[in-house]
Design an enzyme around this catalytic site. Structure first.
Site, PDB file in Angstrom:
ATOM      1  N   VAL A   1       0.845  -1.200   0.000  1.00 48.97           N
ATOM      2  CA  VAL A   1       0.000   0.000   0.000  1.00 48.97           C
ATOM      3  C   VAL A   1       0.888   1.261   0.000  1.00 48.97           C
ATOM      4  O   VAL A   1       0.647   2.213  -0.759  1.00 48.97           O
ATOM      5  CB  VAL A   1      -0.992   0.003   1.193  1.00 48.97           C
TER       6      VAL A   1
ATOM      7  N   PRO B   1      11.219   0.211   8.669  1.00 49.40           N
ATOM      8  CA  PRO B   1      12.395  -0.651   8.798  1.00 49.40           C
ATOM      9  C   PRO B   1      12.648  -1.449   7.513  1.00 49.40           C
ATOM     10  O   PRO B   1      11.696  -1.911   6.867  1.00 49.40           O
ATOM     11  CB  PRO B   1      12.028  -1.596   9.952  1.00 49.40           C
TER      12      PRO B   1
ATOM     13  N   ASP C   1      -5.425   2.462   6.696  1.00 44.35           N
ATOM     14  CA  ASP C   1      -6.342   1.452   7.231  1.00 44.35           C
ATOM     15  C   ASP C   1      -7.473   2.010   8.098  1.00 44.35           C
ATOM     16  O   ASP C   1      -8.308   1.251   8.564  1.00 44.35           O
ATOM     17  CB  ASP C   1      -5.551   0.383   8.003  1.00 44.35           C
TER      18      ASP C   1
HETATM   19  C1  LIG Z   1     -11.003   5.086   2.295  1.00 42.82           C
HETATM   20  C2  LIG Z   1      -9.763   4.674   1.502  1.00 42.82           C
HETATM   21  C3  LIG Z   1      -8.624   5.351   2.233  1.00 42.82           C
HETATM   22  C4  LIG Z   1      -7.392   5.594   1.400  1.00 42.82           C
HETATM   23  O1  LIG Z   1      -6.684   4.629   1.199  1.00 42.82           O
HETATM   24  O2  LIG Z   1      -7.186   6.732   1.007  1.00 42.82           O
HETATM   25  C5  LIG Z   1      -9.581   3.174   1.454  1.00 42.82           C
HETATM   26  C6  LIG Z   1      -9.754   2.328   2.515  1.00 42.82           C
HETATM   27  C7  LIG Z   1      -9.659   0.931   2.546  1.00 42.82           C
HETATM   28  N1  LIG Z   1      -9.431   0.119   1.456  1.00 42.82           N
HETATM   29  C8  LIG Z   1      -9.482  -1.197   1.846  1.00 42.82           C
HETATM   30  C9  LIG Z   1      -9.430  -2.318   0.997  1.00 42.82           C
HETATM   31  C10 LIG Z   1      -9.227  -2.310  -0.380  1.00 42.82           C
HETATM   32  N2  LIG Z   1      -8.733  -1.230  -1.094  1.00 42.82           N
HETATM   33  C11 LIG Z   1      -8.647  -1.560  -2.396  1.00 42.82           C
HETATM   34  C12 LIG Z   1      -8.157  -0.720  -3.444  1.00 42.82           C
HETATM   35  C13 LIG Z   1      -7.993   0.650  -3.386  1.00 42.82           C
HETATM   36  N3  LIG Z   1      -8.309   1.469  -2.327  1.00 42.82           N
HETATM   37  C14 LIG Z   1      -8.235   2.750  -2.670  1.00 42.82           C
HETATM   38  C15 LIG Z   1      -8.603   3.824  -1.884  1.00 42.82           C
HETATM   39  C16 LIG Z   1      -9.171   3.822  -0.623  1.00 42.82           C
HETATM   40  N4  LIG Z   1      -9.179   2.768   0.207  1.00 42.82           N
HETATM   41  C17 LIG Z   1      -9.813   5.020   0.007  1.00 42.82           C
HETATM   42  C18 LIG Z   1     -11.243   5.194  -0.482  1.00 42.82           C
HETATM   43  C19 LIG Z   1     -11.375   5.176  -1.979  1.00 42.82           C
HETATM   44  C20 LIG Z   1     -12.779   5.285  -2.433  1.00 42.82           C
HETATM   45  O3  LIG Z   1     -13.259   6.428  -2.491  1.00 42.82           O
HETATM   46  O4  LIG Z   1     -13.419   4.305  -2.735  1.00 42.82           O
HETATM   47  C21 LIG Z   1      -7.819   2.888  -4.120  1.00 42.82           C
HETATM   48  C22 LIG Z   1      -9.011   3.392  -4.906  1.00 42.82           C
HETATM   49  C23 LIG Z   1      -6.693   3.873  -4.350  1.00 42.82           C
HETATM   50  C24 LIG Z   1      -5.385   3.572  -3.654  1.00 42.82           C
HETATM   51  O5  LIG Z   1      -5.348   3.029  -2.556  1.00 42.82           O
HETATM   52  O6  LIG Z   1      -4.381   3.938  -4.271  1.00 42.82           O
HETATM   53  C25 LIG Z   1      -7.410   1.434  -4.502  1.00 42.82           C
HETATM   54  C26 LIG Z   1      -7.825   0.947  -5.906  1.00 42.82           C
HETATM   55  C27 LIG Z   1      -6.803   1.447  -6.882  1.00 42.82           C
HETATM   56  C28 LIG Z   1      -6.964   0.870  -8.242  1.00 42.82           C
HETATM   57  O7  LIG Z   1      -6.740  -0.329  -8.440  1.00 42.82           O
HETATM   58  O8  LIG Z   1      -7.266   1.645  -9.150  1.00 42.82           O
HETATM   59  C29 LIG Z   1      -9.115  -2.891  -2.565  1.00 42.82           C
HETATM   60  C30 LIG Z   1      -9.291  -3.596  -3.895  1.00 42.82           C
HETATM   61  C31 LIG Z   1      -8.041  -4.090  -4.511  1.00 42.82           C
HETATM   62  O9  LIG Z   1      -6.995  -4.189  -3.865  1.00 42.82           O
HETATM   63  O10 LIG Z   1      -8.155  -4.430  -5.681  1.00 42.82           O
HETATM   64  C32 LIG Z   1      -9.455  -3.382  -1.296  1.00 42.82           C
HETATM   65  C33 LIG Z   1     -10.006  -4.782  -0.949  1.00 42.82           C
HETATM   66  C34 LIG Z   1     -11.499  -4.874  -1.307  1.00 42.82           C
HETATM   67  C35 LIG Z   1     -12.421  -4.051  -0.453  1.00 42.82           C
HETATM   68  O11 LIG Z   1     -12.289  -4.036   0.770  1.00 42.82           O
HETATM   69  O12 LIG Z   1     -13.312  -3.414  -1.051  1.00 42.82           O
HETATM   70  C36 LIG Z   1      -9.670  -1.246   3.249  1.00 42.82           C
HETATM   71  C37 LIG Z   1      -9.725  -2.524   4.065  1.00 42.82           C
HETATM   72  C38 LIG Z   1     -11.121  -2.925   4.344  1.00 42.82           C
HETATM   73  C39 LIG Z   1     -11.192  -4.137   5.263  1.00 42.82           C
HETATM   74  O13 LIG Z   1     -10.321  -4.314   6.116  1.00 42.82           O
HETATM   75  O14 LIG Z   1     -12.162  -4.889   5.112  1.00 42.82           O
HETATM   76  C40 LIG Z   1      -9.779   0.074   3.681  1.00 42.82           C
HETATM   77  C41 LIG Z   1     -10.078   0.552   5.065  1.00 42.82           C
HETATM   78  C42 LIG Z   1     -11.581   0.586   5.303  1.00 42.82           C
HETATM   79  O15 LIG Z   1     -12.386   0.687   4.383  1.00 42.82           O
HETATM   80  O16 LIG Z   1     -11.948   0.548   6.498  1.00 42.82           O
HETATM   81  N1  LIG Z   2      -6.265   2.058   1.617  1.00 40.83           N
HETATM   82  C1  LIG Z   2      -6.058   1.008   0.893  1.00 40.83           C
HETATM   83  O1  LIG Z   2      -6.088   1.087  -0.299  1.00 40.83           O
HETATM   84  C2  LIG Z   2      -5.758  -0.263   1.549  1.00 40.83           C
HETATM   85  C3  LIG Z   2      -5.369  -0.265   2.844  1.00 40.83           C
HETATM   86  N2  LIG Z   2      -4.967  -1.409   3.443  1.00 40.83           N
HETATM   87  C4  LIG Z   2      -4.409  -1.282   4.798  1.00 40.83           C
HETATM   88  O2  LIG Z   2      -3.154  -0.592   4.708  1.00 40.83           O
HETATM   89  C5  LIG Z   2      -2.237  -1.068   5.683  1.00 40.83           C
HETATM   90  C6  LIG Z   2      -0.895  -1.380   5.053  1.00 40.83           C
HETATM   91  O3  LIG Z   2      -1.062  -2.431   4.119  1.00 40.83           O
HETATM   92  P1  LIG Z   2       0.172  -3.209   3.463  1.00 40.83           P
HETATM   93  O4  LIG Z   2       0.996  -2.278   2.688  1.00 40.83           O
HETATM   94  O5  LIG Z   2      -0.359  -4.413   2.824  1.00 40.83           O
HETATM   95  O6  LIG Z   2       0.940  -3.580   4.818  1.00 40.83           O
HETATM   96  P2  LIG Z   2       2.082  -4.658   5.197  1.00 40.83           P
HETATM   97  O7  LIG Z   2       1.600  -5.376   6.392  1.00 40.83           O
HETATM   98  O8  LIG Z   2       2.561  -5.412   4.013  1.00 40.83           O
HETATM   99  O9  LIG Z   2       3.258  -3.677   5.596  1.00 40.83           O
HETATM  100  C7  LIG Z   2       3.259  -2.876   6.731  1.00 40.83           C
HETATM  101  C8  LIG Z   2       4.489  -2.034   6.634  1.00 40.83           C
HETATM  102  O10 LIG Z   2       4.480  -1.092   7.717  1.00 40.83           O
HETATM  103  C9  LIG Z   2       5.763  -1.138   8.343  1.00 40.83           C
HETATM  104  N3  LIG Z   2       5.593  -0.737   9.746  1.00 40.83           N
HETATM  105  C10 LIG Z   2       4.891  -1.377  10.699  1.00 40.83           C
HETATM  106  N4  LIG Z   2       4.970  -0.707  11.860  1.00 40.83           N
HETATM  107  C11 LIG Z   2       5.726   0.394  11.613  1.00 40.83           C
HETATM  108  C12 LIG Z   2       6.161   1.475  12.414  1.00 40.83           C
HETATM  109  N5  LIG Z   2       5.851   1.575  13.700  1.00 40.83           N
HETATM  110  N6  LIG Z   2       6.935   2.442  11.841  1.00 40.83           N
HETATM  111  C13 LIG Z   2       7.285   2.349  10.528  1.00 40.83           C
HETATM  112  N7  LIG Z   2       6.882   1.344   9.739  1.00 40.83           N
HETATM  113  C14 LIG Z   2       6.120   0.375  10.268  1.00 40.83           C
HETATM  114  C15 LIG Z   2       6.214  -2.568   8.190  1.00 40.83           C
HETATM  115  O11 LIG Z   2       7.621  -2.661   8.356  1.00 40.83           O
HETATM  116  C16 LIG Z   2       5.776  -2.829   6.736  1.00 40.83           C
HETATM  117  O12 LIG Z   2       6.710  -2.287   5.826  1.00 40.83           O
HETATM  118  C17 LIG Z   2      -2.890  -2.297   6.295  1.00 40.83           C
HETATM  119  O13 LIG Z   2      -3.335  -1.924   7.588  1.00 40.83           O
HETATM  120  C18 LIG Z   2      -4.077  -2.613   5.410  1.00 40.83           C
HETATM  121  O14 LIG Z   2      -5.192  -3.049   6.160  1.00 40.83           O
HETATM  122  C19 LIG Z   2      -4.987  -2.568   2.757  1.00 40.83           C
HETATM  123  C20 LIG Z   2      -5.421  -2.651   1.463  1.00 40.83           C
HETATM  124  C21 LIG Z   2      -5.843  -1.497   0.758  1.00 40.83           C
END
Ligand SMILES: C[C@@]1(CC(=O)O)c2cc3[nH]c(cc4nc(cc5[nH]c(cc(n2)[C@H]1CCC(=O)O)[C@@](C)(CC(=O)O)[C@@H]5CCC(=O)O)C(CC(=O)O)=C4CCC(=O)O)c(CCC(=O)O)c3CC(=O)O
Ligand SMILES: NC(=O)C1=CN([C@@H]2O[C@H](COP(=O)(O)OP(=O)(O)OC[C@H]3O[C@@H](n4cnc5c(N)ncnc54)[C@H](O)[C@@H]3O)[C@@H](O)[C@H]2O)C=CC1
Length: 298
Positions: free
Chosen positions: A41, A61, A127
């Site tokens: 991420v 790290p 997250d």
């Molecule tokens: C709120 C936001 C915060 C932020 O990250 O800024 C957020 C939050 C969270 N995402 C989670 C999961 C997943 N995120 C993705 C993918 C993407 N997520 C992205 C953005 C955002 N993700 C922001 C809102 C965007 C919006 O407006 O919709 C994208 C668009 C852009 C990017 O990250 O670069 C990128 C697609 C990029 C691309 O491919 O184009 C997939 C799908 C996949 O990996 O294919 C999954 C798994 C499927 C699912 O869960 O739906 C979880 C864990 C939920 C759990 O634990 O269950 C959280 C936390 C939560 O929701 O609590």
């Molecule tokens: N917004 C999104 O699009 C999405 C968010 N997530 C969430 O994002 C988070 C990160 O996901 P991944 O990249 O898959 O994580 P990962 O588990 O692969 O990596 C975590 C990273 O954080 C580092 N880290 C942990 N504690 C730290 C600290 N105290 N200081 C500095 N570095 C530290 C670890 O060394 C590692 O490099 C997860 O909590 C996951 O649930 C996951 C999927 C999509």
């Protein structure tokens, strides 16, 4: 009543749709961004902020870096400063304009968010959506063209699916067309820099963009631009056909190939040309087969 902007104007202006986010093109060039975390991420965040020319510090790290992060830091060297350690506290945030966390520790994420808010630094915690001042979105990039899809945190996967639909609908050369229009706009501002012609300049540029197709704009040469700009004083925009003469009438080999084998950008199926030829051949084959069978049956 209407003059006072009251009830009669309802329906005349765009309605306010509350509950969205403000979608902007944040100019990060030269701004300092801190990214905490080194997983996949974080690697996505890295690409987003480096695409925006930010000065990026990564704090994570080395033992926890994913392969893309290792590549970006040690091979590609696009990270401006790398700190091989865990996050230590508030002092790590000093001097940053934006903070992004992507760590597998929701409690620490929350605390980092609170520290950032106390310092009034905009923060995104991957997250924990409630701890985000802004969300990332699903992005398309074609040169200067950027499209962002947001679902307001409701359906990130659907944001990605929507992005793919839009991607297919964007003409291949749109980025190049915008690039060329940018050059023409700069030349126009040089030729007619006065503020008092601002409205005329804008109207003329609108005319250029509406008169020339994206294809024509994408292939606009410096000579074409000079010919178009010659119309500025008279307030006219010559068409591509007029500027390029007979050359414009002869289709380019690439365009012919696309006509025959290209795909519909939205639906994905082959162009009617190929479909038509294929359909004709198939139809003829079926008809001959039927005729042959009848003949043999007799
Ligand atoms: C709120 C936001 C915060 C932020 O990250 O800024 C957020 C939050 C969270 N995402 C989670 C999961 C997943 N995120 C993705 C993918 C993407 N997520 C992205 C953005 C955002 N993700 C922001 C809102 C965007 C919006 O407006 O919709 C994208 C668009 C852009 C990017 O990250 O670069 C990128 C697609 C990029 C691309 O491919 O184009 C997939 C799908 C996949 O990996 O294919 C999954 C798994 C499927 C699912 O869960 O739906 C979880 C864990 C939920 C759990 O634990 O269950 C959280 C936390 C939560 O929701 O609590
Ligand atoms: N917004 C999104 O699009 C999405 C968010 N997530 C969430 O994002 C988070 C990160 O996901 P991944 O990249 O898959 O994580 P990962 O588990 O692969 O990596 C975590 C990273 O954080 C580092 N880290 C942990 N504690 C730290 C600290 N105290 N200081 C500095 N570095 C530290 C670890 O060394 C590692 O490099 C997860 O909590 C996951 O649930 C996951 C999927 C999509």
């Amino acid at each position: 009543m209407a003059e006072n902007g009251s009830r009669a104007d309802n329906g005349k202006y765009q309605p306010i749709c509350k509950g969205g986010g403000l979608l902007l093109a944040w100019q990060l060039k030269g701004k300092r961004v801190l990214l905490v975390g080194g997983g996949p991420v974080a690697a996505g965040r890295l690409v987003n902020v480096k695409d925006a020319d930010a000065h990026l510090t990564v704090l994570a790290p080395r033992s926890g870096l994913c392969s893309e992060m290792k590549f970006r830091i040690f091979e590609q060297k696009v990270v401006d400063a790398y700190e091989d350690r865990l996050f230590e506290g508030d002092s790590d945030l000093a001097g940053f304009d934006m903070v992004l966390t992507a760590i597998d520790d929701a409690d620490l994420s929350r605390r980092i968010c609170q520290m950032c808010r106390a310092r009034r630094i905009p923060v995104n915690v991957a997250d924990v959506p409630p701890e985000c001042d802004f969300y990332f979105g699903s992005l398309i990039r074609r040169g200067p063209l950027q499209v962002l899809v947001s679902t307001g945190g409701k359906g990130p996967r659907i944001a990605a699916q929507t992005r793919r639909i839009i991607e297919r609908a964007i003409p291949e050369n749109l980025g190049e067309a915008i690039e060329r229009v940018g050059v023409l706009r700069a030349l126009l501002r040089k030729q007619a820099p006065e503020q008092k012609v601002g409205a005329r300049r804008m109207a003329w540029m609108i005319d250029v963009c509406e008169t020339w197709s994206f294809d024509e704009l994408a292939n606009m040469t410096e000579a074409d631009m000079r010919a178009i700009l010659a119309g500025w004083e008279k307030g006219t925009v010559p068409s591509a056909r007029r500027v390029r003469g007979i050359k414009h009438m002869v289709p380019r080999a690439e365009d012919v190939r696309k006509r025959i084998t290209g795909r519909c950008p939205v639906a994905g199926y082959c162009t009617p040309w190929l479909g038509g030829i294929g359909g004709f051949v198939l139809g003829a084959a079926v008809a001959s087969a039927i005729l042959l069978t009848r003949k043999t049956a007799r």
